[in-house]
Design a protein around this motif. Structure first.
Motif, PDB file in Angstrom:
ATOM      1  N   LYS A  88      69.555  26.417  80.839  1.00 12.83           N
ATOM      2  CA  LYS A  88      70.940  25.980  81.030  1.00 12.83           C
ATOM      3  C   LYS A  88      71.057  24.818  82.013  1.00 12.83           C
ATOM      4  CE  LYS A  88      72.897  30.360  79.782  1.00 12.83           C
ATOM      5  NZ  LYS A  88      73.735  31.475  80.122  1.00 12.83           N
ATOM      6  N   LYS A  89      70.199  24.797  83.040  1.00 12.02           N
ATOM      7  CA  LYS A  89      70.254  23.741  84.060  1.00 12.02           C
ATOM      8  C   LYS A  89      68.842  23.228  84.319  1.00 12.02           C
ATOM      9  CE  LYS A  89      72.186  26.072  87.379  1.00 12.02           C
ATOM     10  NZ  LYS A  89      72.854  26.413  88.640  1.00 12.02           N
ATOM     11  N   ILE A  90      68.771  21.927  84.608  1.00  8.77           N
ATOM     12  CA  ILE A  90      67.492  21.306  84.962  1.00  8.77           C
ATOM     13  C   ILE A  90      67.706  20.522  86.257  1.00  8.77           C
ATOM     14  CG2 ILE A  90      65.681  19.686  84.296  1.00  8.77           C
ATOM     15  CD1 ILE A  90      66.516  20.143  81.366  1.00  8.77           C
TER      16      ILE A  90
ATOM     17  N   THR B 294      73.251  22.142  74.635  1.00  6.14           N
ATOM     18  CA  THR B 294      72.389  21.976  73.472  1.00  6.14           C
ATOM     19  C   THR B 294      71.108  21.245  73.852  1.00  6.14           C
ATOM     20  OG1 THR B 294      73.299  19.829  72.821  1.00  6.14           O
ATOM     21  CG2 THR B 294      74.423  21.811  71.969  1.00  6.14           C
ATOM     22  N   LYS B 295      70.089  21.455  73.054  1.00  6.86           N
ATOM     23  CA  LYS B 295      68.815  20.773  73.269  1.00  6.86           C
ATOM     24  C   LYS B 295      68.990  19.260  73.118  1.00  6.86           C
ATOM     25  CE  LYS B 295      64.145  20.641  71.394  1.00  6.86           C
ATOM     26  NZ  LYS B 295      63.229  21.201  70.407  1.00  6.86           N
ATOM     27  N   GLN B 296      69.781  18.845  72.127  1.00  4.58           N
ATOM     28  CA  GLN B 296      70.007  17.418  71.907  1.00  4.58           C
ATOM     29  C   GLN B 296      70.638  16.776  73.138  1.00  4.58           C
ATOM     30  OE1 GLN B 296      72.223  16.351  68.391  1.00  4.58           O
ATOM     31  NE2 GLN B 296      72.694  14.314  69.184  1.00  4.58           N
ATOM     32  N   ARG B 297      71.672  17.410  73.686  1.00  4.51           N
ATOM     33  CA  ARG B 297      72.349  16.866  74.878  1.00  4.51           C
ATOM     34  C   ARG B 297      71.398  16.858  76.068  1.00  4.51           C
ATOM     35  NH1 ARG B 297      74.657  13.265  77.357  1.00  4.51           N
ATOM     36  NH2 ARG B 297      76.062  13.833  79.016  1.00  4.51           N
TER      37      ARG B 297
ATOM     38  N   GLU C 102      69.207  13.868  75.743  1.00  4.02           N
ATOM     39  CA  GLU C 102      69.966  12.642  76.001  1.00  4.02           C
ATOM     40  C   GLU C 102      70.067  12.401  77.507  1.00  4.02           C
ATOM     41  OE1 GLU C 102      73.721  13.301  74.069  1.00  4.02           O
ATOM     42  OE2 GLU C 102      72.890  12.957  72.063  1.00  4.02           O
ATOM     43  N   GLN C 103      70.347  13.461  78.264  1.00  6.24           N
ATOM     44  CA  GLN C 103      70.453  13.340  79.720  1.00  6.24           C
ATOM     45  C   GLN C 103      69.095  13.012  80.343  1.00  6.24           C
ATOM     46  OE1 GLN C 103      72.131  17.239  80.457  1.00  6.24           O
ATOM     47  NE2 GLN C 103      74.151  16.342  80.862  1.00  6.24           N
ATOM     48  N   VAL C 104      68.053  13.690  79.874  1.00  5.56           N
ATOM     49  CA  VAL C 104      66.697  13.442  80.388  1.00  5.56           C
ATOM     50  C   VAL C 104      66.297  11.998  80.106  1.00  5.56           C
ATOM     51  CG1 VAL C 104      64.252  14.000  80.037  1.00  5.56           C
ATOM     52  CG2 VAL C 104      65.921  15.845  80.332  1.00  5.56           C
ATOM     53  N   GLU C 105      66.557  11.530  78.898  1.00  8.79           N
ATOM     54  CA  GLU C 105      66.192  10.163  78.537  1.00  8.79           C
ATOM     55  C   GLU C 105      66.934   9.143  79.401  1.00  8.79           C
ATOM     56  OE1 GLU C 105      66.001   7.258  74.633  1.00  8.79           O
ATOM     57  OE2 GLU C 105      65.962   9.427  74.357  1.00  8.79           O
ATOM     58  N   ALA C 106      68.194   9.394  79.683  1.00  6.44           N
ATOM     59  CA  ALA C 106      68.967   8.477  80.542  1.00  6.44           C
ATOM     60  C   ALA C 106      68.339   8.393  81.931  1.00  6.44           C
ATOM     61  CB  ALA C 106      70.424   8.934  80.628  1.00  6.44           C
ATOM     62  N   ILE C 107      67.925   9.521  82.476  1.00  3.17           N
ATOM     63  CA  ILE C 107      67.310   9.519  83.814  1.00  3.17           C
ATOM     64  C   ILE C 107      65.942   8.836  83.776  1.00  3.17           C
ATOM     65  CG2 ILE C 107      66.240  11.051  85.524  1.00  3.17           C
ATOM     66  CD1 ILE C 107      68.698  12.638  85.569  1.00  3.17           C
ATOM     67  N   LEU C 108      65.168   9.098  82.725  1.00  2.00           N
ATOM     68  CA  LEU C 108      63.865   8.437  82.593  1.00  2.00           C
ATOM     69  C   LEU C 108      64.044   6.917  82.494  1.00  2.00           C
ATOM     70  CD1 LEU C 108      62.081  10.846  80.090  1.00  2.00           C
ATOM     71  CD2 LEU C 108      61.599  10.600  82.531  1.00  2.00           C
TER      72      LEU C 108
ATOM     73  N   ASN D  46      55.453  19.435  77.317  1.00  2.00           N
ATOM     74  CA  ASN D  46      54.840  18.868  76.108  1.00  2.00           C
ATOM     75  C   ASN D  46      55.807  17.931  75.384  1.00  2.00           C
ATOM     76  OD1 ASN D  46      52.408  20.196  76.505  1.00  2.00           O
ATOM     77  ND2 ASN D  46      52.996  21.955  75.265  1.00  2.00           N
ATOM     78  N   GLN D  47      57.085  18.288  75.356  1.00  2.00           N
ATOM     79  CA  GLN D  47      58.081  17.427  74.710  1.00  2.00           C
ATOM     80  C   GLN D  47      58.247  16.115  75.471  1.00  2.00           C
ATOM     81  OE1 GLN D  47      61.231  20.358  74.650  1.00  2.00           O
ATOM     82  NE2 GLN D  47      61.004  20.657  72.440  1.00  2.00           N
ATOM     83  N   LEU D  48      58.242  16.178  76.801  1.00  2.00           N
ATOM     84  CA  LEU D  48      58.321  14.948  77.590  1.00  2.00           C
ATOM     85  C   LEU D  48      57.146  14.030  77.279  1.00  2.00           C
ATOM     86  CD1 LEU D  48      59.445  16.289  81.086  1.00  2.00           C
ATOM     87  CD2 LEU D  48      60.812  14.961  79.469  1.00  2.00           C
TER      88      LEU D  48
END
Length: 144
Positions: free
Chosen positions: A14-16, A38-41, A44-50, A82-84
């Motif tokens: 739920k939180k990262i 959601t996994k998609q959202r 999206e947030q992880v990609e923005a931070i990366l 692994n997904q990262l």
């Protein structure tokens, strides 16, 4: 020695929690807590931070039991790592995260006693503080 920029994640479904640091200063600091349904959202947030921080390496906290055994949360953290790696081609390092959330909550409670203004800044960010603790453990283990 080349400076390495790190992003660290304290992964939860739920939180990262997210933290940033580098190999030059060897100091981790909390960045933010991502909340998504959601996994998609989430990605999206992880990609923005990366994209914003452009890390050289990523740290993901690995939750183990007190006996050092894997648990259900370990599988989720490994999958996230692994997904990262697969999605973004990043080097991902798993760092044992035992008691990082408890340490984060204690640190925030201590801050409330010492500096209430600073504590308010992190009051809802205990996951980000936990990510900083995980990253700091990694940075403390680096050799010169």
């Amino acid at each position: 020695m080349k400076e390495i920029r790190y992003l660290a994640f304290d992964f939860g479904l739920k939180k990262i929690g997210v933290a940033v640091g580098d190999s030059l200063l060897r100091h981790a600091r909390p960045l933010s807590t991502l909340i998504s349904e959601t996994k998609q959202r989430r990605f999206e947030q992880v990609e923005a931070i990366l994209n914003e921080w452009q890390p050289d390496q990523v740290i993901v906290g690995l939750p183990l039991t007190l006996d050092g055994e894997e648990q259900a949360a370990s599988m989720h953290a490994r999958r996230f790592a692994n997904q990262l790696h697969g999605r973004y081609g990043l080097e991902v390092i798993l760092v044992e995260e035992q008691n990082s959330s408890m340490e984060a909550q204690q640190l925030i409670r201590h801050l409330k006693q010492v500096d209430a203004r600073q504590a308010r800044r992190f009051s809802d960010e205990d996951d980000a503080v936990a990510a900083a603790i995980i990253l700091q453990r990694h940075l403390d283990g680096l050799t010169s």
